[in-house]
Design a protein around this motif. Structure first.
Motif, PDB file in Angstrom:
ATOM      1  N   VAL A 122       0.854  -1.175   0.000  1.00 41.99           N
ATOM      2  CA  VAL A 122       0.000   0.000   0.000  1.00 41.99           C
ATOM      3  C   VAL A 122       0.892   1.227   0.000  1.00 41.99           C
ATOM      4  O   VAL A 122       1.872   1.304   0.745  1.00 41.99           O
ATOM      5  N   TYR A 123       0.557   2.196  -0.880  1.00 39.21           N
ATOM      6  CA  TYR A 123       1.311   3.446  -1.000  1.00 39.21           C
ATOM      7  C   TYR A 123       0.463   4.573  -0.432  1.00 39.21           C
ATOM      8  O   TYR A 123      -0.766   4.593  -0.561  1.00 39.21           O
ATOM      9  N   PHE A 124       1.145   5.570   0.200  1.00 41.43           N
ATOM     10  CA  PHE A 124       0.476   6.725   0.788  1.00 41.43           C
ATOM     11  C   PHE A 124       1.121   8.001   0.258  1.00 41.43           C
ATOM     12  O   PHE A 124       2.350   8.059   0.101  1.00 41.43           O
ATOM     13  N   ASP A 125       0.281   9.050   0.014  1.00 41.44           N
ATOM     14  CA  ASP A 125       0.849  10.309  -0.469  1.00 41.44           C
ATOM     15  C   ASP A 125      -0.065  11.482  -0.101  1.00 41.44           C
ATOM     16  O   ASP A 125      -1.285  11.315   0.071  1.00 41.44           O
ATOM     17  N   ASP A 126       0.546  12.633   0.062  1.00 44.74           N
ATOM     18  CA  ASP A 126      -0.123  13.938   0.174  1.00 44.74           C
ATOM     19  C   ASP A 126      -1.295  13.915   1.165  1.00 44.74           C
ATOM     20  O   ASP A 126      -2.466  13.961   0.786  1.00 44.74           O
ATOM     21  N   ILE A 127      -0.957  13.872   2.464  1.00 37.59           N
ATOM     22  CA  ILE A 127      -2.017  13.831   3.472  1.00 37.59           C
ATOM     23  C   ILE A 127      -2.214  15.206   4.106  1.00 37.59           C
ATOM     24  O   ILE A 127      -1.282  16.017   4.198  1.00 37.59           O
ATOM     25  N   ILE A 128      -3.444  15.450   4.540  1.00 35.17           N
ATOM     26  CA  ILE A 128      -3.819  16.710   5.187  1.00 35.17           C
ATOM     27  C   ILE A 128      -4.657  16.384   6.410  1.00 35.17           C
ATOM     28  O   ILE A 128      -5.514  15.494   6.367  1.00 35.17           O
ATOM     29  N   ILE A 129      -4.404  17.073   7.526  1.00 34.11           N
ATOM     30  CA  ILE A 129      -5.281  16.993   8.696  1.00 34.11           C
ATOM     31  C   ILE A 129      -5.928  18.359   8.886  1.00 34.11           C
ATOM     32  O   ILE A 129      -5.239  19.367   9.066  1.00 34.11           O
ATOM     33  N   ASN A 150       7.307  12.793   0.521  1.00 33.75           N
ATOM     34  CA  ASN A 150       8.472  12.548  -0.328  1.00 33.75           C
ATOM     35  C   ASN A 150       9.747  12.340   0.475  1.00 33.75           C
ATOM     36  O   ASN A 150      10.852  12.443  -0.037  1.00 33.75           O
ATOM     37  N   SER A 151       9.580  12.037   1.765  1.00 29.02           N
ATOM     38  CA  SER A 151      10.719  11.717   2.627  1.00 29.02           C
ATOM     39  C   SER A 151      10.255  10.766   3.718  1.00 29.02           C
ATOM     40  O   SER A 151       9.147  10.906   4.259  1.00 29.02           O
ATOM     41  N   ALA A 152      11.102   9.803   4.062  1.00 24.88           N
ATOM     42  CA  ALA A 152      10.790   8.860   5.141  1.00 24.88           C
ATOM     43  C   ALA A 152      11.294   9.353   6.487  1.00 24.88           C
ATOM     44  O   ALA A 152      11.097   8.683   7.506  1.00 24.88           O
ATOM     45  N   ASP A 153      11.936  10.526   6.514  1.00 26.96           N
ATOM     46  CA  ASP A 153      12.459  11.060   7.773  1.00 26.96           C
ATOM     47  C   ASP A 153      11.339  11.193   8.795  1.00 26.96           C
ATOM     48  O   ASP A 153      10.259  11.721   8.495  1.00 26.96           O
ATOM     49  N   ASN A 154      11.598  10.712   9.997  1.00 21.78           N
ATOM     50  CA  ASN A 154      10.710  10.852  11.162  1.00 21.78           C
ATOM     51  C   ASN A 154       9.511   9.900  11.141  1.00 21.78           C
ATOM     52  O   ASN A 154       8.723   9.897  12.095  1.00 21.78           O
ATOM     53  N   TRP A 155       9.355   9.124  10.072  1.00 23.94           N
ATOM     54  CA  TRP A 155       8.271   8.146  10.045  1.00 23.94           C
ATOM     55  C   TRP A 155       8.794   6.825  10.600  1.00 23.94           C
ATOM     56  O   TRP A 155       9.714   6.235  10.055  1.00 23.94           O
ATOM     57  N   GLY A 156       8.187   6.400  11.707  1.00 25.10           N
ATOM     58  CA  GLY A 156       8.621   5.166  12.354  1.00 25.10           C
ATOM     59  C   GLY A 156       7.644   4.029  12.091  1.00 25.10           C
ATOM     60  O   GLY A 156       6.424   4.208  12.181  1.00 25.10           O
ATOM     61  N   GLY A 168       4.133   7.783  -6.996  1.00 28.06           N
ATOM     62  CA  GLY A 168       3.712   9.000  -6.323  1.00 28.06           C
ATOM     63  C   GLY A 168       2.455   9.553  -6.948  1.00 28.06           C
ATOM     64  O   GLY A 168       2.200   9.359  -8.149  1.00 28.06           O
ATOM     65  N   GLN A 169       1.632  10.245  -6.173  1.00 25.36           N
ATOM     66  CA  GLN A 169       0.398  10.812  -6.680  1.00 25.36           C
ATOM     67  C   GLN A 169       0.640  12.138  -7.371  1.00 25.36           C
ATOM     68  O   GLN A 169       0.147  12.381  -8.462  1.00 25.36           O
ATOM     69  N   SER A 170       1.455  13.008  -6.747  1.00 24.22           N
ATOM     70  CA  SER A 170       1.708  14.322  -7.331  1.00 24.22           C
ATOM     71  C   SER A 170       3.143  14.464  -7.833  1.00 24.22           C
ATOM     72  O   SER A 170       3.471  15.432  -8.495  1.00 24.22           O
ATOM     73  N   ASP A 171       3.999  13.507  -7.461  1.00 26.02           N
ATOM     74  CA  ASP A 171       5.381  13.479  -7.944  1.00 26.02           C
ATOM     75  C   ASP A 171       5.802  12.013  -7.985  1.00 26.02           C
ATOM     76  O   ASP A 171       4.940  11.129  -8.011  1.00 26.02           O
ATOM     77  N   ASN A 172       7.073  11.736  -7.975  1.00 25.53           N
ATOM     78  CA  ASN A 172       7.528  10.352  -8.090  1.00 25.53           C
ATOM     79  C   ASN A 172       7.717   9.650  -6.755  1.00 25.53           C
ATOM     80  O   ASN A 172       8.166   8.509  -6.713  1.00 25.53           O
ATOM     81  N   SER A 173       7.377  10.330  -5.632  1.00 26.94           N
ATOM     82  CA  SER A 173       7.680   9.777  -4.324  1.00 26.94           C
ATOM     83  C   SER A 173       6.418   9.540  -3.497  1.00 26.94           C
ATOM     84  O   SER A 173       5.431  10.282  -3.604  1.00 26.94           O
ATOM     85  N   SER A 174       6.500   8.511  -2.661  1.00 20.59           N
ATOM     86  CA  SER A 174       5.441   8.216  -1.688  1.00 20.59           C
ATOM     87  C   SER A 174       6.016   7.273  -0.640  1.00 20.59           C
ATOM     88  O   SER A 174       7.098   6.704  -0.830  1.00 20.59           O
TER      89      SER A 174
END
Length: 544
Positions: A332-339, A358-364, A381-387
């Motif tokens: 499962v891929y995740f991208d561009d989230i908003i709260i 577009n970065s895995a930094d700080n995601w545990g 990626g949804q809006s770019d090449n990364s997710s």
């Protein structure tokens, strides 16, 4: 009392023992305590006159990772520099290999004793105490959890105990040595009882010949099978009454260890910073479980809008974004989230978070059954090449980002939305975007002095309950904290104030190394042109 007066030659323990009468069974009487040594008195350390002494100093790392005899770490000049900073002690790191080779155990090297003797002579000359700290014991360095052999191979414990007994026998009459730190940052492999037993065993071996020196017992930084501290805060239990209890302080870790590829390999921000939430303890409480799920099978990128969850539970104090890949089996891929946040009247008040993944930094990554994996995709990626993605998980799991933690308001509603894509997702999967809510019994702070005090306070409270002295054996900020106005000097200043106000004994980590040192340039003697001069000046001023 002047420190140098404490180092007047003392009556040897052998002479004292010789003055005692034989007890009739031809056994040697146990050694007596020499009053010229520092001793524990309730929560204090006192000198021979009964006056309270506060230990304040710095750590000598002694290049233990590369040099058995660290001639390029320091020389006599550095003891003079320590004295000029108004410090009275050095936490002296040791590697067992300085004294013992693995192929000839229990045979101790004269070169190791000679090196230590030279340092003792320098310490005497400049009125500096030494705390001998076994930083790398037989069985492996502990801090990163790679030293299981200390706990699982009995011979390593035999050798460590014997080495400490030999050190104690040789230096039992040397008052410039305050005491012995038995193991640095222990990480028991199975239970805190392992550390209790080893600490008591080593202490008993030392006390066979040496009643004079303090024992420094450090809390386990964690137990590999249980990272949650027990009611004793992972401090070992000891019957010895001349013991000082030790902990280390690098909070917030994301700040002090920022931008190190072996630490927090990201920008950890500034100190102080009221916008960064800091807290000492938390527990997971609930989550937005009713958000829509990613369908089974293969799906292209699709936008998912979560429920508006109204906070009505007083136990909810904190919230973090979570990406859930429960039992996905596929990917499962995740991208561009908003709260988003809505006030009690249902009116949109603004975006709490907006994250382009577009970065895995700080995601545990957490997995209930240790299955699956996570990471950054540079092809999807949804809006770019990364997710971000989670794949091959067979149980509950998620990615969460505690650097994005926020304080939800009672009566307000919160909604997470964003994009997901699936490949070979199982029918039993529960993949979703989620907000996790946390509870904490403690106050919530900005990144400030009050937070630092609250972090230390739990150890102070423990020492008061136990009526024992407390020693902050290590505290420090990495080199990057002193660049770009990140506030390293203020962090150190606040920590020293906290130590003084609470009569904590402390040593700064470290004197000479490239990551945390007052002096830089590993492999060459300290050079005043390669130094954190501002920090040295601060310490000199604060420790007067």
């Amino acid at each position: 009392m002047c420190l140098k007066n404490i180092f007047i030659a003392v009556i040897s323990a052998l002479t004292i023992a010789g003055c005692k009468k034989n007890n009739g069974n031809n056994t040697t009487p146990p050694p007596a305590v020499n009053s010229k040594f520092l001793q524990v008195k309730n929560r204090d350390i006192v000198n021979e006159a009964g006056n309270t002494v506060q230990l304040k100093g710095v750590a000598f790392g002694n290049e233990i990772w590369s040099n058995e005899l660290p001639y390029t770490h320091h020389n006599e000049t550095d003891f003079e520099r320590v004295q000029s900073m108004h410090m009275n002690c050095i936490r002296f790191y040791m590697n067992y290999k300085t004294f013992e080779d693995d192929n000839t155990p229990y045979n101790y090297k004269q070169s190791g004793w000679d090196w230590l003797d030279k340092n003792i002579a320098w310490a005497k000359k400049y009125g500096i105490y030494l705390i001998l700290n076994m930083h790398a014991p037989q069985g492996g360095y502990q801090s990163q959890g790679n030293g299981d052999a200390l706990w699982t191979v009995p011979e390593n414990q035999n050798r460590l105990t014997a080495l400490w007994a030999a050190i104690a026998k040789k230096y039992k009459d040397e008052p410039v040595i305050i005491g012995y730190g038995l193991v640095n940052e222990p990480v028991p492999s199975n239970a805190i009882a392992q550390w209790n037993q080893l600490a008591q065993r080593i202490t008993d071996a030392i006390r066979t010949n040496d009643k004079n020196h303090l024992i420094f017992l450090e809390k386990a930084i964690y137990v590999k099978t249980n990272v949650v501290e027990d009611e004793n805060l992972f401090f070992p239990v000891s019957t010895d009454k001349n013991t000082v209890y030790e902990f280390h302080m690098y909070d917030p870790w994301q700040y002090t260890h920022q931008l190190f590829n072996w630490g927090y390999n990201a920008d950890g921000g500034k100190y102080p910073d009221e916008s960064i939430i800091s807290y000492t303890n938390s527990s997971w409480h609930t989550a937005t479980f009713n958000n829509p799920l990613l369908p089974a099978g293969n799906t292209d990128w699709r936008y998912f809008e979560g429920e508006k969850y109204t906070v009505k539970d007083a136990n909810i104090k904190l919230a973090v974004p979570a990406l859930v890949g429960k039992s996905c089996n596929g990917t499962v891929y995740f991208d561009d989230i908003i709260i988003k946040e809505y006030n009690p009247a249902g009116v949109f008040t603004g975006n709490i978070l907006s994250i382009n993944l577009n970065s895995a930094d700080n995601w545990g990554y957490w997995s209930q059954n240790n299955s699956g994996q996570s990471g950054l995709s540079n092809q999807q990626g949804q809006s770019d090449n990364s997710s971000l993605y989670i794949s091959a998980a067979t149980g509950d799991c998620n990615l969460s980002n505690y650097s994005k933690i926020f304080i939800p308001k009672q009566g307000y509603a919160y909604q997470v939305s964003g994009w997901m894509k699936g490949e070979n997702i199982s029918a039993a999967a529960g993949c979703m975007l989620r907000i996790d809510f946390l509870s904490t019994p403690d106050a919530i702070y900005g990144r400030n002095k009050s937070f630092l005090q609250s972090t230390v306070q739990k150890f102070i409270n423990w020492s008061v309950r136990k009526n024992v002295p407390l020693y902050m054996g290590e505290f420090g900020a990495g080199v990057h904290c002193f660049n770009n106005d990140k506030g390293g000097l203020q962090w150190v200043s606040d920590m020293i104030d906290i130590c003084k106000q609470n009569n904590l004994h402390f040593t700064y980590h470290a004197y000479h190394e490239d990551s945390f040192g007052l002096y830089y340039g590993y492999g060459s003697l300290p050079d005043a042109t390669k130094a954190n001069t501002a920090l040295i000046n601060l310490l000199t001023q604060k420790l007067k």
